[in-house]
Enzyme design. Structure first.
Site, mmCIF file in Angstrom:
data_model
loop_
_atom_site.group_PDB
_atom_site.id
_atom_site.type_symbol
_atom_site.label_atom_id
_atom_site.label_comp_id
_atom_site.label_asym_id
_atom_site.label_seq_id
_atom_site.Cartn_x
_atom_site.Cartn_y
_atom_site.Cartn_z
ATOM 1 N N GLU B 51 40.074 46.301 39.147
ATOM 2 C CA GLU B 51 38.952 46.750 38.307
ATOM 3 C C GLU B 51 39.404 47.851 37.343
ATOM 4 O O GLU B 51 40.088 48.792 37.759
ATOM 5 C CB GLU B 51 37.842 47.277 39.222
ATOM 6 C CG GLU B 51 36.542 47.609 38.502
ATOM 7 C CD GLU B 51 35.482 48.171 39.457
ATOM 8 O OE1 GLU B 51 35.832 48.540 40.600
ATOM 9 O OE2 GLU B 51 34.305 48.248 39.049
ATOM 10 N N LYS B 124 29.367 42.853 36.000
ATOM 11 C CA LYS B 124 29.047 43.392 37.327
ATOM 12 C C LYS B 124 27.533 43.506 37.521
ATOM 13 O O LYS B 124 26.848 44.167 36.733
ATOM 14 C CB LYS B 124 29.713 44.764 37.462
ATOM 15 C CG LYS B 124 29.688 45.371 38.855
ATOM 16 C CD LYS B 124 30.586 46.634 38.857
ATOM 17 C CE LYS B 124 30.707 47.281 40.207
ATOM 18 N NZ LYS B 124 31.730 48.352 40.203
ATOM 19 N N CYS B 161 33.890 44.657 42.679
ATOM 20 C CA CYS B 161 33.787 45.842 43.535
ATOM 21 C C CYS B 161 32.480 45.927 44.336
ATOM 22 O O CYS B 161 32.331 45.235 45.315
ATOM 23 C CB CYS B 161 34.012 47.098 42.702
ATOM 24 S SG CYS B 161 34.543 48.508 43.719
#
Lengths: 302, 302
Positions: B51, B124, B161
């Site tokens: 990331e 995300k 994540c």
């Protein structure tokens, strides 16, 4: 249910009864009673029994006579465990084959309050069907939904065996206020599988449930049987139930774990306040994208 | 997407680039290029980067100047990795800070096809916000939903994540046909936590993702950074990124794992046919109770 802030220092002493079973119902119940005696002596407030603890795991074969094992609620088995709960002043999670109507049978957990009353029931929602696990033949899928059972020791998120592979079940119980997830189980190895495959299966079973603990910030308990049980149809080589009953906290951390072979009363002390702490440092529930989860109700998103 | 039966013997060579970063963007990209060279030499068909691999993890503090790190798609970073993908004839999963409009920035993964074209992007969806991880300040929640990106090496279920803690994200990607779940990540220890807490956190992080593999019968890859990065605001003691990039198969079994400190190009060979086999012996998707999951879209079931 009203949301409760569980105070610091609130612990729950749980006992998990991992046992082997045979075809003699009275013997199985007697062994469970002995285990409960021991659990109470050791301070248990909550005793969790394994899936279908009064009988062999009869789903290895499809046989109509096995429906004779089913019983009503209330019935002889609930009467027995109701008395035990009251006698010992404990909460007990039991599991039985329920006859609800002619042709409608369930795999049902019954939770007894410490005064002997029935605190609630949960009917297994996810039903497996594999060689040696013919559950779709015996068990009508549950209609209780995913609702925790309110007891004097907390809101118990009771789920059963195959449910343990479903993150949806764990999440829905958590969202409905469960303080702990509890899985009575009957799962074992196919003796034909090699050691590596057996190890992967056991590890996957533990991992997915520890994953539920982590994802939801909730303690998880699984209670499984031990011992070899023959497949009387001769179609499989039977099942070697893998035990490994365990308790983990809300980070998936082990609190207690049994081995694969022994009959044991596994004791664990659960810190019920810890979920509040863990969900503050890892606030997963805060950030759920509830605007984007409609697809969860689809079979396949095609 | 059309469902594909992946043939026996279909393997995918994946390389995961676990690296440390500093404030020099060119240096970070140069190190990534070197890693990609090595990955290609070792036969990688798919390279996954961590990331925000072109910069420090700037979310430790809230600082408006950091929005200058954001860039458009296409833009300089996508141009660079587009060329690399084409040059090496590989698929690359990159991660960047996207400027989509004035005041709308995203944490975005961009996937490059082996001809250098952009195969797709993922923004995300779940955004954390904790001391040292001020992502809600920087990142507008994604609006891509959970859709795999179709590439020549398979349908890639890219998540980022914080998404890794959400079983919903893994399930929705699986139901939409993903062949593999891929998590570029930046997660580390708070140096103030004791060793036991650090170990529990790392273990929980690995466990919940292995749990997604098991629950969905799908391989999972996570790529995390290493190295210590200071919190320039002085409010926390900084972050010790814990590496431990890993790949697991559809039973959650380890295929490869890096350690907590080293910059490494971790190679793993994924058997893409294995999901088909595993889902036949463990048909969890068959038995989902889609009639009872509406509550997944509720904040709390109260």
């Amino acid at each position: 249910m009203t949301p409760t802030l569980i105070e610091k220092g609130t612990h729950l002493n749980v006992a998990m009864v991992q046992q082997s079973c045979n075809a003699d119902r009275e013997q199985n119940i007697a062994a469970t009673c002995t285990a409960i005696d021991q659990a109470v002596k050791d301070g248990a407030q909550l005793v969790v029994l394994q899936e279908l603890h009064t009988s062999l795991y009869f789903c290895q074969t499809q046989c109509c006579d096995n429906f004779n094992l089913a019983e009503s609620i209330p019935g002889p088995t609930t009467d027995c465990f109701s008395k035990l709960a009251k006698q010992h002043n404990i909460v007990i999670v039991t599991s039985l084959f329920e006859r609800r109507a002619a042709g409608v049978y369930h795999n049902t957990a019954v939770v007894f309050e410490h005064d002997g009353s029935i605190a609630g029931t949960y009917r297994k929602m996810h039903i497996p069907d594999d060689p040696g696990y013919h559950e779709k033949f015996y068990f009508t899928p549950g209609d209780t939904g995913f609702k925790p059972i309110n007891t004097s020791v907390g809101k118990l998120g009771i789920l059963i065996c195959w449910d343990q592979w479903y993150p949806e079940a764990a999440r829905l119980m958590t969202l409905a206020g469960a303080d702990i997830l509890i899985y009575p189980t009957a799962i074992g190895w196919d003796p034909q599988d090699d050691t590596e495959e057996q190890q992967r299966q056991l590890d996957a079973w533990i991992t997915v449930q520890r994953g539920h603990a982590v994802a939801n910030g909730i303690p998880v308990i699984a209670v499984n049987r031990v011992g070899f049980e023959e497949d009387t149809s001769g179609r499989t080589r039977g099942a070697k139930f893998w035990g490994n009953s365990f308790a983990v906290g809300p980070q998936g951390e082990f609190i207690g774990q049994a081995n694969a072979t022994d009959e044991i009363v596994l004791q664990a002390q659960i810190d019920l306040h810890r979920s509040e702490q863990i969900r503050r440092i890892w606030p997963f529930l805060r950030d759920r994208r509830i605007d984007c989860y409609q697809g969860m109700s689809q079979r396949i998103r095609d």
